[in-house]
Design a protein around this motif. Structure first.
Motif, PDB file in Angstrom:
ATOM      1  N   VAL A  45       0.836  -1.202   0.000  1.00  0.00           N
ATOM      2  CA  VAL A  45       0.000   0.000   0.000  1.00  0.00           C
ATOM      3  C   VAL A  45       0.868   1.248   0.000  1.00  0.00           C
ATOM      4  CG1 VAL A  45      -1.853   1.229   1.209  1.00  0.00           C
ATOM      5  CG2 VAL A  45      -1.746  -1.273   1.315  1.00  0.00           C
ATOM      6  N   ASP A  46       0.562   2.178  -0.883  1.00  0.00           N
ATOM      7  CA  ASP A  46       1.282   3.445  -0.969  1.00  0.00           C
ATOM      8  C   ASP A  46       0.416   4.379  -1.806  1.00  0.00           C
ATOM      9  OD1 ASP A  46       3.440   5.502  -1.444  1.00  0.00           O
ATOM     10  OD2 ASP A  46       4.713   3.922  -0.617  1.00  0.00           O
ATOM     11  N   LYS A  47       0.893   5.607  -2.013  1.00  0.00           N
ATOM     12  CA  LYS A  47       0.194   6.509  -2.932  1.00  0.00           C
ATOM     13  C   LYS A  47       1.099   6.998  -4.055  1.00  0.00           C
ATOM     14  CE  LYS A  47       1.114  10.909  -0.576  1.00  0.00           C
ATOM     15  NZ  LYS A  47       0.521  12.150  -0.062  1.00  0.00           N
ATOM     16  N   VAL A  48       2.381   6.626  -3.990  1.00  0.00           N
ATOM     17  CA  VAL A  48       3.356   7.086  -4.972  1.00  0.00           C
ATOM     18  C   VAL A  48       3.451   6.048  -6.095  1.00  0.00           C
ATOM     19  CG1 VAL A  48       5.733   7.831  -5.352  1.00  0.00           C
ATOM     20  CG2 VAL A  48       4.622   8.295  -3.157  1.00  0.00           C
ATOM     21  N   GLY A  49       3.092   6.466  -7.302  1.00  0.00           N
ATOM     22  CA  GLY A  49       2.984   5.535  -8.409  1.00  0.00           C
ATOM     23  C   GLY A  49       4.234   4.743  -8.695  1.00  0.00           C
ATOM     24  N   TYR A  50       5.400   5.399  -8.740  1.00  0.00           N
ATOM     25  CA  TYR A  50       6.612   4.670  -9.113  1.00  0.00           C
ATOM     26  C   TYR A  50       7.032   3.679  -8.034  1.00  0.00           C
ATOM     27  CZ  TYR A  50       9.526   7.915  -6.282  1.00  0.00           C
ATOM     28  OH  TYR A  50      10.085   8.641  -5.262  1.00  0.00           O
ATOM     29  N   ARG A  51       6.695   3.971  -6.775  1.00  0.00           N
ATOM     30  CA  ARG A  51       7.012   3.015  -5.709  1.00  0.00           C
ATOM     31  C   ARG A  51       6.093   1.789  -5.794  1.00  0.00           C
ATOM     32  NH1 ARG A  51       8.777   6.193  -0.253  1.00  0.00           N
ATOM     33  NH2 ARG A  51       6.584   5.924   0.311  1.00  0.00           N
ATOM     34  N   LEU A  52       4.824   2.023  -6.090  1.00  0.00           N
ATOM     35  CA  LEU A  52       3.908   0.904  -6.291  1.00  0.00           C
ATOM     36  C   LEU A  52       4.332   0.064  -7.495  1.00  0.00           C
ATOM     37  CD1 LEU A  52       0.538   2.749  -5.607  1.00  0.00           C
ATOM     38  CD2 LEU A  52       1.526   0.921  -4.209  1.00  0.00           C
ATOM     39  N   ALA A  53       4.801   0.733  -8.543  1.00  0.00           N
ATOM     40  CA  ALA A  53       5.267   0.010  -9.731  1.00  0.00           C
ATOM     41  C   ALA A  53       6.473  -0.856  -9.391  1.00  0.00           C
ATOM     42  CB  ALA A  53       5.603   0.998 -10.846  1.00  0.00           C
ATOM     43  N   HIS A  54       7.357  -0.349  -8.533  1.00  0.00           N
ATOM     44  CA  HIS A  54       8.521  -1.137  -8.127  1.00  0.00           C
ATOM     45  C   HIS A  54       8.077  -2.361  -7.332  1.00  0.00           C
ATOM     46  CE1 HIS A  54      12.984  -1.187  -7.611  1.00  0.00           C
ATOM     47  NE2 HIS A  54      12.639  -2.047  -6.657  1.00  0.00           N
ATOM     48  N   ALA A  55       7.109  -2.175  -6.449  1.00  0.00           N
ATOM     49  CA  ALA A  55       6.604  -3.305  -5.662  1.00  0.00           C
ATOM     50  C   ALA A  55       6.030  -4.385  -6.560  1.00  0.00           C
ATOM     51  CB  ALA A  55       5.551  -2.819  -4.666  1.00  0.00           C
ATOM     52  N   GLN A  56       5.392  -3.982  -7.643  1.00  0.00           N
ATOM     53  CA  GLN A  56       4.786  -4.949  -8.564  1.00  0.00           C
ATOM     54  C   GLN A  56       5.817  -5.794  -9.294  1.00  0.00           C
ATOM     55  OE1 GLN A  56       1.973  -2.274 -10.735  1.00  0.00           O
ATOM     56  NE2 GLN A  56       0.473  -3.884 -10.287  1.00  0.00           N
TER      57      GLN A  56
ATOM     58  N   GLU B   9      11.058  12.989  -5.847  1.00  0.00           N
ATOM     59  CA  GLU B   9      11.320  13.452  -7.200  1.00  0.00           C
ATOM     60  C   GLU B   9      12.268  12.484  -7.912  1.00  0.00           C
ATOM     61  OE1 GLU B   9      12.957  17.329  -6.666  1.00  0.00           O
ATOM     62  OE2 GLU B   9      11.045  18.254  -6.100  1.00  0.00           O
ATOM     63  N   ASP B  10      12.239  12.528  -9.226  1.00  0.00           N
ATOM     64  CA  ASP B  10      13.154  11.740 -10.044  1.00  0.00           C
ATOM     65  C   ASP B  10      13.076  10.253  -9.701  1.00  0.00           C
ATOM     66  OD1 ASP B  10      15.056  11.448 -12.053  1.00  0.00           O
ATOM     67  OD2 ASP B  10      16.760  11.680 -10.680  1.00  0.00           O
TER      68      ASP B  10
END
Length: 376
Positions: free
Chosen positions: A207-218, A366-367
């Protein structure tokens, strides 16, 4: 030497500071080769940890080469390459003797807690490792020599991130077949996902709200992700999709969660210890008789803490600072065998003089920043 220091609220600067010196016979001085920024460093920068003086050297994830050794240091020699766990621990008090190194009785004489490198005067006043050199106390207990064939990036996270994430999974009681919800997909959360999978969790929801972090988890096979901003009651949503709640919820967020206006005001006035959002989600998402494990750092009091709901549902609540010394060697063995590699969370490698920029992109996400390594 040069070091990254706290320079007042939201202030981080690279400054010239005095070189560290041996203060006790079991001290060592290391020349830092790599250090990194942790989410809990932001607590100091944002004024959420009291008694952090201007000029205090930040950082508790550090490794390097032994430059000087005290006369009582038995297990190290000049030139050894070592990782340094973040808790300061004497090795002979009641808590150290029982493997609870993060609660060492002799590491923090001013307060009934443990002592930690680079974490304010409240936790021992030990200078941090985001610097060219670091004094390491109780060197017979903390530093661990690492093999020369392993890169810094392979072993640096033994100082905190790897032990903390594994401890969260083990202390939280994750077992084969469990459903596990992991709140937060920063460095700790991402590695917690991997340890939970190794422990045999059947279903893992990140669970998160930051898209790139969720993408990394996937990228970790079989992991489900939930953006909590897409749900009016994310905790209730998690309860519904798990058909009655998760066996274990691991809070890797702590007081850095989303704060409502009242929490922001209360935190500024030191009436409230940061956000309560992760606690609320965890309380709703865990099943009856389940476990909430809190590895994200909290500080101060939490107003309107949902104690009654936890009590009436027989929830086990666990939390705290990882006794990292107990985990370094077992995880190092996995790394040496090629059985665990955490380098995928590294997104930035910068020089120490880029420290202010590094803190900026890390805090502001960022980045696509997940984890920054700094090189003096």
């Amino acid at each position: 030497m040069k070091a990254i220091v706290y320079d007042g609220l939201r202030g981080v600067n690279l400054k010239d500071v005095p070189d560290p010196k041996l203060e006790k016979a079991d001290d060592i001085i290391i020349k830092v080769t790599s250090t990194s920024i942790c989410g809990s460093d932001l607590h100091l920068v944002n004024g959420r940890v009291p008694h952090t003086p201007r000029g205090f050297i930040l950082g508790h994830e550090t490794m390097g080469i032994v430059e000087e050794i005290g006369s009582d240091v038995r297990n190290l020699k000049k030139g050894d390459r070592v990782v340094v766990p973040f808790p300061v621990a004497c090795g002979h008090c009641h808590f150290c003797n029982h493997g609870q190194f993060s609660q060492c009785d002799n590491a923090n004489e001013e307060k009934d807690t443990g002592g930690y490198l680079g974490y304010s005067d409240s936790y021992g006043g030990y200078d941090g490792g985001q610097a060219e050199y670091l004094r390491v106390p109780y060197a017979n207990v903390g530093p661990v020599v690492v093999p020369e064939e392993l890169e810094d990036e392979e072993v640096l996270f033994l100082t905190d991130v790897l032990p903390t994430s594994l401890w969260g999974v083990e202390h939280g009681g994750v077992k084969p077949g469990d459903t596990v919800v992991i709140l937060g997909c920063g460095p700790i959360g991402l590695l917690t996902i991997r340890w939970a999978a190794r422990k045999g969790a059947k279903r893992i929801i990140a669970v998160d709200k930051v898209g790139y972090r969720l993408a990394h988890a996937q990228k970790y096979g079989g992991v489900e992700v939930v953006n909590f901003e897409e749900h009016e009651e994310p905790g209730r949503y998690l309860w519904e999709i798990t058909k009655g709640g998760a066996d274990v919820v691991i809070d890797c967020v702590g007081m850095d969660g989303d704060m409502n206006p009242l929490e922001k005001l209360g935190t500024a006035l030191r009436l409230q210890g940061g956000a309560r959002s992760a606690i609320e989600i965890a309380t709703q998402a865990v099943r009856k008789a389940g476990t909430i494990m809190m590895v994200g750092v909290y500080g101060g009091r939490q107003n309107l803490f949902p104690l009654g709901n936890l009590f009436e549902r027989n929830i086990t609540l666990k939390m705290g600072q990882c006794p990292a010394q107990a985990y370094i060697k077992p995880i190092l063995e996995l790394i040496q065998k090629g059985d665990f590699d955490a380098r995928d969370i590294i997104t930035h490698k910068l020089s120490l003089d880029k420290g202010e920029h590094a803190y900026n992109i890390f805090e502001e996400k960022e980045d696509n920043c997940i984890k920054v390594i700094l090189k003096p």
